[in-house]
Design an enzyme around this catalytic site. Structure first.
Site, mmCIF file in Angstrom:
data_model
loop_
_atom_site.group_PDB
_atom_site.id
_atom_site.type_symbol
_atom_site.label_atom_id
_atom_site.label_comp_id
_atom_site.label_asym_id
_atom_site.label_seq_id
_atom_site.Cartn_x
_atom_site.Cartn_y
_atom_site.Cartn_z
ATOM 1 N N ALA A 176 -0.090 0.158 3.191
ATOM 2 C CA ALA A 176 0.028 -1.002 2.301
ATOM 3 C C ALA A 176 -1.326 -1.537 1.828
ATOM 4 O O ALA A 176 -2.249 -1.715 2.622
ATOM 5 C CB ALA A 176 0.815 -2.143 2.935
ATOM 6 N N GLY A 177 -1.419 -1.768 0.527
ATOM 7 C CA GLY A 177 -2.588 -2.417 -0.056
ATOM 8 C C GLY A 177 -3.670 -1.493 -0.570
ATOM 9 O O GLY A 177 -4.605 -1.951 -1.224
ATOM 10 N N ASN A 188 1.886 4.254 -1.891
ATOM 11 C CA ASN A 188 2.955 4.239 -2.881
ATOM 12 C C ASN A 188 2.468 3.624 -4.198
ATOM 13 O O ASN A 188 2.252 4.310 -5.190
ATOM 14 C CB ASN A 188 4.174 3.502 -2.343
ATOM 15 C CG ASN A 188 5.386 3.604 -3.252
ATOM 16 O OD1 ASN A 188 6.420 3.015 -2.987
ATOM 17 N ND2 ASN A 188 5.321 4.351 -4.344
ATOM 18 N N GLY A 229 1.528 -3.702 -2.068
ATOM 19 C CA GLY A 229 1.476 -3.610 -3.516
ATOM 20 C C GLY A 229 0.319 -4.331 -4.178
ATOM 21 O O GLY A 229 0.239 -4.369 -5.404
ATOM 22 N N LYS A 238 10.509 4.415 9.816
ATOM 23 C CA LYS A 238 9.438 3.467 9.530
ATOM 24 C C LYS A 238 10.066 2.084 9.625
ATOM 25 O O LYS A 238 10.896 1.698 8.802
ATOM 26 C CB LYS A 238 8.842 3.687 8.147
ATOM 27 C CG LYS A 238 7.666 2.744 7.879
ATOM 28 C CD LYS A 238 7.253 2.723 6.432
ATOM 29 C CE LYS A 238 6.156 1.659 6.256
ATOM 30 N NZ LYS A 238 5.934 1.334 4.839
#
Length: 279
Positions: A208-209, A230, A182, A121
């Site tokens: 992401a997000g 995550n 995040g 990644k």
């Protein structure tokens, strides 16, 4: 009898759904998980298992400072016979740094038994405030790594032109962000994401997000091949429960995508018949 036949029909339709395929390798889950931000290793491992994710990403730079075979290391607890490791270059700010860290990631995979794992990644982030990926650096590093035989999964801003360029140089996927890393803001660039999905021949993984399971549902519903999550899990009040919610959300979104939603109307359309009425 009718209920049984209906169940068999649904099971058959679900069973025909193809696996996620990245560079010729098949994965049963369309949910990919990160391993950072958890309160402890046990909670991270438990959440990963509950999510049934097939791919787990780990920051190589974080692993460099620890013994990868130590009992406290998250890699020690992962069932690497069923979970595919995706080393990432998080924290890299330059092309050269990302290339070096990608090489270290491959060596870690070999040491852990995934000898043929050359997945990476790719993250090149030179902006410390907003953590937006560097498009030029990402393109340069991706081209180099592709030429070295890596399966490159580049993290990128949702720019349809950049997505096309990354695909043209041989990247195995494109990974546009939904919103800043995040942030939990969800899909803030849905129009651009849809353009990328419509024009890509490689899997589009929204990364992401994402903040909650409904974001995962929507991502897959609009045609994304997978999502990477995550913070939404690790920072929730109950990571294990949120991991289950994400797993179900991805499945729900996929079934909805395959069903092809009804056509929208600009006015109400009656559900009951207007002809053949008794009165």
């Amino acid at each position: 009898m009718i209920l049984r036949e209906t169940k068999l029909k649904i099971d058959n339709l679900v069973g025909q759904d193809e696996d996620l395929v990245i560079d010729g390798k098949s994965f049963s889950s369309r949910l990919m998980l990160g391993t950072g931000k958890y309160k402890n290793t046990d909670l991270a491992l438990s959440s990963i298992m509950i999510s049934q994710a097939s791919i787990v990403t780990v920051a190589v730079r974080r692993l460099q400072s620890s013994n990868i075979l130590d009992d406290s290391n998250i890699l020690h607890g992962l069932p690497l016979d069923t979970v595919w490791l995706l080393p990432n270059t998080a924290g890299c700010t330059t092309v050269q740094e990302a290339i070096r860290v990608a090489s270290l990631g491959h060596e870690i995979c070999k040491r852990l038994g995934q000898v043929n794992n050359k997945f990476v990644k790719l993250e090149v982030i030179s902006d410390p405030q907003y953590l937006l990926p560097d498009p030029i650096g990402t393109l340069k590093a991706a081209e180099y790594l592709v030429n070295k035989g890596y399966s490159v999964l580049p993290y990128m801003y949702p720019d349809p032109i950049l997505a096309r360029q990354l695909e043209e140089i041989g990247c195995s996927t494109v990974m546009p962000l939904a919103s800043p890393i995040g942030s939990g803001q969800g899909l803030q660039n849905i129009e651009n994401l849809q353009i990328i999905i419509e024009n890509s021949s490689v899997p589009v993984i929204i990364d992401a997000g994402l903040g909650t399971s409904s974001d995962a549902v929507k991502s897959i519903e609009i045609g994304a091949s997978a999502v990477l999550v995550n913070s939404a899990i690790a920072n929730s009040q109950s990571p294990e429960l949120m991991a289950k919610a994400m797993q179900l959300g991805v499945k729900s979104g996929r079934y909805s995508y395959l069903s092809k939603r009804m056509v929208k109307s600009d006015r109400a359309v009656p559900s009951s018949p207007s002809t053949g009425l008794l009165f």
